[in-house]
Write a protein that holds these residues in place. Structure first.
Motif, mmCIF file in Angstrom:
data_model
loop_
_atom_site.group_PDB
_atom_site.id
_atom_site.type_symbol
_atom_site.label_atom_id
_atom_site.label_comp_id
_atom_site.label_asym_id
_atom_site.label_seq_id
_atom_site.Cartn_x
_atom_site.Cartn_y
_atom_site.Cartn_z
ATOM 1 N N VAL A 82 0.830 -1.200 0.000
ATOM 2 C CA VAL A 82 0.000 0.000 0.000
ATOM 3 C C VAL A 82 0.867 1.254 0.000
ATOM 4 C CG1 VAL A 82 -1.732 1.330 1.290
ATOM 5 C CG2 VAL A 82 -1.965 -1.152 1.091
ATOM 6 N N SER A 83 1.905 1.278 0.839
ATOM 7 C CA SER A 83 2.750 2.473 0.929
ATOM 8 C C SER A 83 3.512 2.715 -0.373
ATOM 9 C CB SER A 83 3.709 2.386 2.121
ATOM 10 O OG SER A 83 4.620 1.331 1.962
ATOM 11 N N THR A 84 3.907 1.667 -1.042
ATOM 12 C CA THR A 84 4.575 1.828 -2.343
ATOM 13 C C THR A 84 3.631 2.485 -3.341
ATOM 14 O OG1 THR A 84 6.010 -0.072 -1.958
ATOM 15 C CG2 THR A 84 5.692 0.598 -4.258
ATOM 16 N N GLN A 85 2.395 2.027 -3.349
ATOM 17 C CA GLN A 85 1.396 2.616 -4.251
ATOM 18 C C GLN A 85 1.106 4.070 -3.874
ATOM 19 O OE1 GLN A 85 -2.211 0.337 -4.540
ATOM 20 N NE2 GLN A 85 -3.163 1.763 -5.968
ATOM 21 N N LEU A 86 0.966 4.349 -2.575
ATOM 22 C CA LEU A 86 0.698 5.717 -2.129
ATOM 23 C C LEU A 86 1.858 6.646 -2.479
ATOM 24 C CD1 LEU A 86 -0.924 5.056 1.369
ATOM 25 C CD2 LEU A 86 -2.091 5.820 -0.722
ATOM 26 N N HIS A 87 3.070 6.143 -2.364
ATOM 27 C CA HIS A 87 4.245 6.941 -2.713
ATOM 28 C C HIS A 87 4.279 7.212 -4.211
ATOM 29 C CE1 HIS A 87 8.581 7.558 -3.628
ATOM 30 N NE2 HIS A 87 8.439 8.403 -2.621
ATOM 31 N N THR A 88 4.037 6.177 -5.007
ATOM 32 C CA THR A 88 4.025 6.313 -6.470
ATOM 33 C C THR A 88 2.978 7.326 -6.918
ATOM 34 O OG1 THR A 88 4.767 4.027 -6.734
ATOM 35 C CG2 THR A 88 3.692 5.045 -8.643
ATOM 36 N N GLU A 89 1.831 7.342 -6.244
ATOM 37 C CA GLU A 89 0.742 8.248 -6.608
ATOM 38 C C GLU A 89 0.891 9.632 -5.982
ATOM 39 O OE1 GLU A 89 -2.819 6.113 -5.609
ATOM 40 O OE2 GLU A 89 -2.459 4.589 -7.132
ATOM 41 N N GLY A 90 1.935 9.825 -5.176
ATOM 42 C CA GLY A 90 2.228 11.150 -4.634
ATOM 43 C C GLY A 90 1.482 11.529 -3.365
ATOM 44 N N PHE A 91 0.946 10.545 -2.645
ATOM 45 C CA PHE A 91 0.221 10.842 -1.414
ATOM 46 C C PHE A 91 1.129 10.897 -0.180
ATOM 47 C CE2 PHE A 91 -3.160 9.028 -4.099
ATOM 48 C CZ PHE A 91 -4.089 10.050 -4.019
ATOM 49 N N ILE A 92 2.239 10.169 -0.243
ATOM 50 C CA ILE A 92 3.156 10.145 0.901
ATOM 51 C C ILE A 92 4.589 10.355 0.427
ATOM 52 C CG2 ILE A 92 1.657 8.678 2.303
ATOM 53 C CD1 ILE A 92 3.505 6.305 1.665
ATOM 54 N N LYS A 93 5.423 10.768 1.387
ATOM 55 C CA LYS A 93 6.859 10.959 1.132
ATOM 56 C C LYS A 93 7.624 9.954 1.976
ATOM 57 C CE LYS A 93 6.530 15.189 2.540
ATOM 58 N NZ LYS A 93 6.831 16.550 2.977
ATOM 59 N N ARG A 94 8.762 9.546 1.468
ATOM 60 C CA ARG A 94 9.661 8.661 2.209
ATOM 61 C C ARG A 94 10.868 9.469 2.657
ATOM 62 N NH1 ARG A 94 9.915 3.381 -1.772
ATOM 63 N NH2 ARG A 94 7.765 2.745 -1.436
ATOM 64 N N SER A 95 11.363 9.127 3.836
ATOM 65 C CA SER A 95 12.578 9.781 4.320
ATOM 66 C C SER A 95 13.315 8.822 5.241
ATOM 67 C CB SER A 95 12.229 11.077 5.065
ATOM 68 O OG SER A 95 11.436 10.787 6.204
ATOM 69 N N GLN A 96 14.536 9.214 5.578
ATOM 70 C CA GLN A 96 15.341 8.437 6.506
ATOM 71 C C GLN A 96 15.841 9.376 7.586
ATOM 72 O OE1 GLN A 96 18.041 7.114 3.432
ATOM 73 N NE2 GLN A 96 17.298 5.008 3.658
ATOM 74 N N MET A 97 15.981 8.851 8.778
ATOM 75 C CA MET A 97 16.505 9.645 9.877
ATOM 76 C C MET A 97 18.027 9.700 9.765
ATOM 77 S SD MET A 97 13.925 10.602 11.513
ATOM 78 C CE MET A 97 12.213 10.234 11.753
ATOM 79 N N ASN A 98 18.614 10.785 10.235
ATOM 80 C CA ASN A 98 20.061 10.946 10.151
ATOM 81 C C ASN A 98 20.818 9.838 10.863
ATOM 82 O OD1 ASN A 98 19.876 13.274 8.635
ATOM 83 N ND2 ASN A 98 19.864 14.622 10.423
ATOM 84 N N ASP A 99 20.266 9.362 11.986
ATOM 85 C CA ASP A 99 20.963 8.354 12.774
ATOM 86 C C ASP A 99 20.656 6.918 12.338
ATOM 87 O OD1 ASP A 99 18.343 8.579 13.617
ATOM 88 O OD2 ASP A 99 18.805 8.214 15.729
ATOM 89 N N ASN A 100 19.743 6.731 11.369
ATOM 90 C CA ASN A 100 19.400 5.387 10.918
ATOM 91 C C ASN A 100 19.031 5.433 9.436
ATOM 92 O OD1 ASN A 100 18.449 2.813 10.449
ATOM 93 N ND2 ASN A 100 16.993 2.799 12.141
ATOM 94 N N LYS A 101 20.010 5.246 8.589
ATOM 95 C CA LYS A 101 19.791 5.332 7.138
ATOM 96 C C LYS A 101 19.059 4.111 6.580
ATOM 97 C CE LYS A 101 21.905 9.229 6.416
ATOM 98 N NZ LYS A 101 21.157 10.404 6.078
ATOM 99 N N LYS A 102 18.988 3.053 7.377
ATOM 100 C CA LYS A 102 18.358 1.818 6.921
ATOM 101 C C LYS A 102 16.827 1.902 6.987
ATOM 102 C CE LYS A 102 18.767 -3.133 7.739
ATOM 103 N NZ LYS A 102 19.339 -4.162 8.599
ATOM 104 N N GLU A 103 16.323 2.538 8.021
ATOM 105 C CA GLU A 103 14.884 2.600 8.273
ATOM 106 C C GLU A 103 14.228 3.702 7.436
ATOM 107 O OE1 GLU A 103 11.861 0.812 10.186
ATOM 108 O OE2 GLU A 103 13.705 0.749 11.354
ATOM 109 N N VAL A 104 13.114 3.372 6.783
ATOM 110 C CA VAL A 104 12.362 4.330 5.973
ATOM 111 C C VAL A 104 11.156 4.803 6.778
ATOM 112 C CG1 VAL A 104 10.979 4.636 3.876
ATOM 113 C CG2 VAL A 104 13.080 3.270 3.804
#
Length: 166
Positions: A82-104
């Motif tokens: 669901v989140s992949t689809q929401l991101h593709t359609e522009g409803f959500i943004k993905r980011s990473q925290m400075n202290d944890n580059k692995k976690e989205v």
């Protein structure tokens, strides 16, 4: 005091009727949301699950996939889809925290924020009507209703837990 079998049967029949109504309520919620979204200028929006994921993100941002899955009682794989689809359609943004580059982590885009606000507005309207309908209940009737719903929820949770252990 043990309620009569006839009263239990009547309550069960009303419960089944309520389940069928819940299906209608879900369809109505989608239609109401669509109308409200159009009034707010939204030209597109996701399906109901996507809307609820947007709601979860909007109430908890930034939030990761695991936390969304836990809060919504859905699998991580389902949330990833669901989140992949929401991101593709522009409803959500993905980011990473400075202290944890692995976690989205997810947050709402402006388009997602519009969906979130429309959904919140719709639920406020439903909540006001629900509260108004409960004004005729006494405190003990509200407590009995709460006990009934909690029993049904616990029963469901126990079945889900048992299924997960097999």
């Amino acid at each position: 005091m043990n309620p009569s079998e006839g009263l239990k049967q009547f309550l069960y029949d009303r419960f089944l009727h309520f389940l069928h109504l819940a299906e209608d309520i879900s369809r109505t919620e989608i239609e109401e949301f669509a109308n409200l979204a159009k009034l707010q200028g939204l030209t597109s929006f996701p399906n109901l699950t996507g809307i609820h994921v947007i709601d979860c993100i909007g109430n908890n941002e930034p939030i990761n996939n695991t936390s969304i899955a836990e809060k919504m009682n859905l699998s991580k794989a389902s949330i990833t889809k669901v989140s992949t689809q929401l991101h593709t359609e522009g409803f959500i943004k993905r980011s990473q925290m400075n202290d944890n580059k692995k976690e989205v982590y997810f947050s709402l885009s402006p388009k997602g924020r519009q969906v979130f606000e429309a959904h919140t507005l719709m639920h406020e309207k439903i909540k006001r009507k629900f509260f108004d309908d409960l004004n005729s209940f006494s405190e003990s009737e509200l407590q009995a209703s709460l006990k009934f719903f909690q029993t049904i929820i616990n029963q469901h949770d126990n079945v889900v837990k048992a299924d997960g252990k097999t």
